[in-house]
Structures are given as structure tokens and as C-alpha cells.
Design a protein around this motif. Sequence first.
Motif, PDB file in Angstrom:
ATOM      1  N   TYR A   1       9.223   2.870   5.557  1.00 25.09           N
ATOM      2  CA  TYR A   1       8.002   3.295   6.235  1.00 25.09           C
ATOM      3  C   TYR A   1       7.007   2.139   6.297  1.00 25.09           C
ATOM      4  CZ  TYR A   1       4.177   6.617   7.204  1.00 25.09           C
ATOM      5  OH  TYR A   1       3.146   7.308   7.757  1.00 25.09           O
ATOM      6  N   GLY A   2       6.827   1.477   5.171  1.00 25.02           N
ATOM      7  CA  GLY A   2       5.910   0.347   5.121  1.00 25.02           C
ATOM      8  C   GLY A   2       6.384  -0.790   6.013  1.00 25.02           C
TER       9      GLY A   2
ATOM     10  N   ALA B   1       9.931   5.032   1.407  1.00 24.57           N
ATOM     11  CA  ALA B   1       8.558   4.520   1.486  1.00 24.57           C
ATOM     12  C   ALA B   1       8.579   3.049   1.883  1.00 24.57           C
ATOM     13  CB  ALA B   1       7.848   4.696   0.146  1.00 24.57           C
TER      14      ALA B   1
ATOM     15  N   ARG C   1       0.813  -1.223   0.000  1.00 21.95           N
ATOM     16  CA  ARG C   1       0.000   0.000   0.000  1.00 21.95           C
ATOM     17  C   ARG C   1       0.848   1.276   0.000  1.00 21.95           C
ATOM     18  NH1 ARG C   1      -4.386   1.381  -2.019  1.00 21.95           N
ATOM     19  NH2 ARG C   1      -4.710  -0.645  -2.935  1.00 21.95           N
ATOM     20  N   GLU C   2       1.994   1.231   0.653  1.00 27.17           N
ATOM     21  CA  GLU C   2       2.887   2.398   0.645  1.00 27.17           C
ATOM     22  C   GLU C   2       3.524   2.579  -0.722  1.00 27.17           C
ATOM     23  OE1 GLU C   2       3.414   4.835   2.735  1.00 27.17           O
ATOM     24  OE2 GLU C   2       1.928   3.889   4.031  1.00 27.17           O
TER      25      GLU C   2
ATOM     26  N   LYS D   1       8.466   6.650  12.697  1.00 28.12           N
ATOM     27  CA  LYS D   1       7.531   7.012  11.645  1.00 28.12           C
ATOM     28  C   LYS D   1       7.466   8.532  11.479  1.00 28.12           C
ATOM     29  CE  LYS D   1       2.493   6.361  11.122  1.00 28.12           C
ATOM     30  NZ  LYS D   1       2.062   7.698  11.460  1.00 28.12           N
TER      31      LYS D   1
ATOM     32  N   GLU E   1       8.586  10.754   8.318  1.00 23.51           N
ATOM     33  CA  GLU E   1       7.661  11.674   7.664  1.00 23.51           C
ATOM     34  C   GLU E   1       8.237  13.086   7.622  1.00 23.51           C
ATOM     35  OE1 GLU E   1       4.163  11.168   9.935  1.00 23.51           O
ATOM     36  OE2 GLU E   1       3.542   9.373   8.824  1.00 23.51           O
TER      37      GLU E   1
ATOM     38  N   LEU F   1       8.294  10.096   0.414  1.00 28.09           N
ATOM     39  CA  LEU F   1       7.320   9.057   0.750  1.00 28.09           C
ATOM     40  C   LEU F   1       6.079   9.192  -0.103  1.00 28.09           C
ATOM     41  CD1 LEU F   1       7.464   9.130   4.639  1.00 28.09           C
ATOM     42  CD2 LEU F   1       8.409   7.411   3.121  1.00 28.09           C
ATOM     43  N   MET F   2       5.762  10.425  -0.428  1.00 26.16           N
ATOM     44  CA  MET F   2       4.509  10.654  -1.129  1.00 26.16           C
ATOM     45  C   MET F   2       4.740  10.802  -2.617  1.00 26.16           C
ATOM     46  SD  MET F   2       2.374  13.037   1.348  1.00 26.16           S
ATOM     47  CE  MET F   2       3.903  13.388   2.173  1.00 26.16           C
TER      48      MET F   2
END
Lengths: 308, 357
Positions: free
Chosen positions: A227-228, A224, A185-186, A291, A295, A302-303
Motif C-alpha cells: 500500500y505504501g 501495508a 508512515r504506513e 489502492k 483496502e 493494513l490497519m
Amino acid sequence: MDHPMPPAPASPTPGPSAARAFPSRRRGRWHPPTTETAPTRAVLIAGAVLFLLLVLLAPLISVFAEALADGLPGYVAALTDPEALSAIRLTLLVAVLSVPLNALFGLAAAWAIAKFEFPGKSLFITVIDLPFSISPVIAGLVYVLVYGAHGVLGPFLQAHDLQVVFALPGIVLATMFVTVPFVARELIPLMQEQGTGDEEAALSLGASGWQTFWRVTLPNVKWALLYGVLLCNARAMGEFGAVAVVSGRIRGFTNTMPLQVEILYNEYNTVAAFAVASLLAVLALATLVLKTLLEWRYGDALMARRGH
Amino acid sequence: MRIDIQGIHKEFGQFPALRGVELTIGDGELIALLGPSGSGKTTLLRVIAGLERPDAGQILFNGADMADTPVQERNVGFVFQHYALFRHMTVEDNIAFGLAVRRGRQRPSRAQRRARARELLELVQMGGLHHRFPAQLSGGQRQRVALARALAIDPAVLLLDEPFGALDAKVRKDLRRWLRALHDETGHTTVFVTHDQEEALELADRVVVMRDGIIEQIGTPEDLCLRPATPFVYGFLGDTNMLAVLVREGTAWLGDRALALPPAPPVPDGPARLYVRPHDFRFTDDSDGAIPGTVQAIRRRLDALRIEVSVGGHHGPVEVALPAPAPAPEPGQTVWLRPIAHGLFPGGQGVFSEYEA
Ligand SMILES: Nc1ncnc2c1ncn2[C@@H]1O[C@H](COP(=O)(O)OP(=O)(O)O)[C@@H](O)[C@H]1O
Ligand SMILES: [Mg+2]
């Protein structure tokens, strides 16, 4: 020209008093249209803070308070109990096995979805999300039905002396099931957004497929991915429902930390229960800090975003 | 390197993006692919590079069929429309990438790679910025890094997709001139894509005009400006007026008037379209064979006066450009127009209406 420009007005630059020359009857009551008035704001903020205190912070503090109710020696004794140690070891082992496997799967799935067109793609994306919408208990039951002694694969497994349910493989499988979406999903939206341009550039410069993956694709998504993995790990260590069904809760053998907490609590062994729970709480806090750090530091990586 | 493009077809699903493209690019030539958005320019460039596989047709590099040569082995320097710089690498590592991924003895040492990257950075006038990341560069600088990265592998051919598309007008002009100088210096066979006619005409040795997956005309900028081969080229390159005429025995008739036109290749009898650019009209006192009209409006432009003349029939007003100092007629005045250059194409109206004046 027929319409000459009017001469520039010879107005003196408006001084500080100029603003006051206009009536400002409503000045005091004016506030930006998207902002609420002060009382409304106060009520909303107070409500949110109260909610956070009651629902999140108070329980968290009480975990540590209960764990230390008998002082530090009691706390240490509870954690060094053989059963507790076994639960901690098992939880770590499950995480070490399931998280990398899920990271690999998530990476492969996101890569396939983002970089290629294939039939059934949207169905595939939906299936990846399945664990989010299925109750973990059901997931656990499905594994028992498939791999258990009376399950579909039961006779085959027994014939080959393979124990899946009520053993480590079942716990790992159940954990992987509930954590499948986290990494994928990430990565999916990020990789979709990045497209195939960088890869094509690398290929045109002579890079092989592997070189392109290691030097371009992977670095582009590394934060990312981390993060995941972080979220996946937190869930893997904390999972209760699915693991409870497949583990059989054999003390000292197939009890993970969350299961151990529940057993101790049911036996009114509050200090021991909260001692183990406090470790999970620390894990949760550490995850939260990491996390937030990710961010804050790598938010833009990440985005999904345009260009560079 | 010489590139032969033979009968290239490419479809995406049912949609034909290229429909039989034939083109030969000479060694060291600078070629522009010019056409409106969606005409297949990028697709053709990607087919040449090997990023896209044609459904039919061949690409030959120096006579050798490239069908089974993957993009890695074609040795093309491809500059992508949005640059596709590796965001996690410094400028220097970006440029040296193509050398760093070589294998075995082909691969230069770290020091050699660095030296080559620095050398190329100098060439693209960005010396000293080797440690920056792409996010720390302006659009024009990214463009030049992308170019340096493509040049680093000593490509046999340089392919650029809208290289200046995302830049503002001033930077565009500078980079354009600079690319021409660079090409003259390095001599790479170069193909670049653009939808900007001015860019194509100013920069290229030859311009390939594309529309809907086919080539409309191939020619030098001179050819294209003075001898547009098709109505589309007439409309796409600059302003033009179109008049529906009837050809009878070699003479074009506008309504009931036989027009006296400069010599041109003959056109079969029947309906035809007469194209005349605004600056190719002259006002004349001699009504014989000229187009009669009434001045409707006069508009001022930077370099000329634009005069709208209604010529009757069902045509819209015709635009005439007059050099600024010339004496202009008055609105309402009756005038006679004589074309000094024109294009006459057989066939009815409305085929290329979107590009017609
Ligand atoms: N990958 C693709 N899938 C589907 N259609 C495409 C693809 N690439 C290009 N096309 C279509 O092919 C046509 C030509 O595209 P392109 O070569 O990018 O045009 P240009 O570069 O001249 O603007 C367009 O209509 C476009 O929509
Ligand atoms: Mg394009």
C-alpha cells in the motif's frame, strides 16, 4: 422468604396491534438522533457531488477529451514523439530507482521505531514527516545548494566528474525526498501495534534474526508495505516542484512527464500536453483502483488492530 | 531438566521488577508462579527463557550457566500470554515453524514436519483443523495451537504465561485438567504463570507465591493452604481476618484478654498480627481464652453462612463461615469465637493492608 417473587404476569404476547394501542403522534416526524432530516441530507449530498464533479471528475474527463481532440492518430503521434518517449522513460527510471530505495528505508525506519527503544526516537519520527510539511520547491533548492556547481559539495563532485544536479541522480534524490514518508508512515503504526510478540515467539522457536524477519516480520506487514509502495510510486511519478528545480528541464534528457506536460502546455501544444497528461491520469486511476482493492481485500491487515 | 534460579535481579529503568529471586525447579516438575499483577511473574519467566537479560544472578539448566546462551539455543517452549500465533500461517505451518527454521541436517523434511504437526494437533485434540488460520479459531483453540507449536521443538522446558488468562471460566477448567494430563504424559519440566490461586493450587506440584519482585513462599498446594508463611500469603490465598494483638511472654493478648491459641511457632514479645480464616473460627460456650463478640449480620453464600461478628476495639467486624446446615446465631447475640487454626506474625498493622480482609 419474606418477599416472594411476584407471579409472572399472565399477559398475552403482544400482537401486531399492541404497538398501535400506544399513541404515536410523532411517529411520522421521528428520525434517529444522529441522522439529519431528508432535505438537509439532500442538500449536503448534492453539494458534495457537485464539488466532486467540478473539482475532480470534470478535469479528469477534460484531460482525455483534450488529448483526443485531434483523434487517435494525433494522440499516438504525441506519445511517440522522441521527447515524450524520453520523458516517459526517465519518469519510469526515476520511479524504479527511488521507490525501492524508499521502501527499504521505510521498512528499516519503521522496524527500528517499532521494535527498539533508542534516544531521539520521537525526533526521528518527526524528521520522517518533514517532507510533508516542506514545500517541494524548497526541497529541490536545497539539493541545488548542496550538490550544485556552487554548492557545498560542488567542487568535490566536479573534481570527480560526478553530475548530480541537472541529471538523473539529482532527480532521484529530490523524488526520494518528497516520497520518504509514504512507506514509513504506513508501516510505523502497524508495526508498533503488532509489537515484538511474534518475533519473540519465532526466536524462542529457534529462528535466526534473518529467518524471523523474512518469515514473520515481513509477512505481517506485506500488504501495508505494498500500500505504501503504491502511494509512494504515484507520488514519485507525479512529482513536479522538487524535480523541476533540480532537473534543469533539458528537453529529451532531464524532463520527466510532469515537466514535459508543462513545457508543451506553455508552447500551446495542447494535444501533446494532454496526451502525456493522460498517461499520468491513467497511472492515477490505476493507483486508485489498486489502492481500493487493497483496502477492500486486506483492510484489516493494513490497519493496526488487536490480536488476530 | 533441572533449573536453578540464583539471585536474579532485574530492573526496568529505576524500577526493580525482580529483587533477588532464588528457586530450584526439579526435573519434570510442574511449577506455578502465582502473584498479583505486576509482581514480576512474567519477567521471571522471560528471564528463564532468555528473552530478558537479568542485571544480576544466574540461570542454570542442568547445572550449566545460560548467561551466554541466546533464546534460540535454550530450547524452551514458550507459550505467550496472547499466544503470538503467526497470523499469516496455517495452524500446521505455525506448529511446524520451529522445525522449518532449523538448519542443515537438523531440519526434517517437509513430509516429516507435516507429520509431526499433525501428530501434535492430535495431541492437543485439534485433529483436522490443520488448514485453518489463527483468525478462524476460538480462544481455547489458539491456546492449544500455541502449546502444540511450543511442544514441536521438543523443548527441554515448557514456559507458559497466563495460559488460560484470556479464556472463559468453563474452557479454563477443561484446559487446566487437560494440561495436567498432558504434563503427566509428556513429563516436561513446566513453569506456568497465573494470578488465579485456584488454578495454581489445582494444577501445580509446587506453587511459588510472588510479590513485588520477591518470592514470598514456595510450597506444595497443601503447604500454602495449611501453613501460609507470611501475612501476604495469608491474605492472597483466600479470605482471612486480621486482628492486631500484643504478644507477652508467648501469649497473644487481644485487648485485655489472653487468647488460647493452638500450638504454633513462638513469636517475640511485642505487637503482632493474628490471621484466622473465616472457616477456622468455631463458636464456643467456653469463654476461657476465646474472643468475645456480637453478631452484626448474617449473609447467605452458596456453601456456607457468613456471619459478621464485631469484636470491639478498633477492628472491623470479623467474618466467620459456618457450614450451611449448622444452627446459626441471631443478630445481636453475644458469641465466643475460638480459632482452630491461625497464623501469628510479629510486627504492626498496615504493611499488607491491600490484601487484608
Ligand atoms: N519492558 C518493561 N519496561 C518497563 N517496565 C516493565 C517492563 N516489563 C515489566 N515491567 C514492570 O515490571 C513489573 C513486573 O512486571 P511483570 O513481570 O509483567 O508482572 P506480572 O507478570 O506479575 O504481572 C511491573 O511493575 C511492570 O510494570
Ligand atoms: Mg504477566
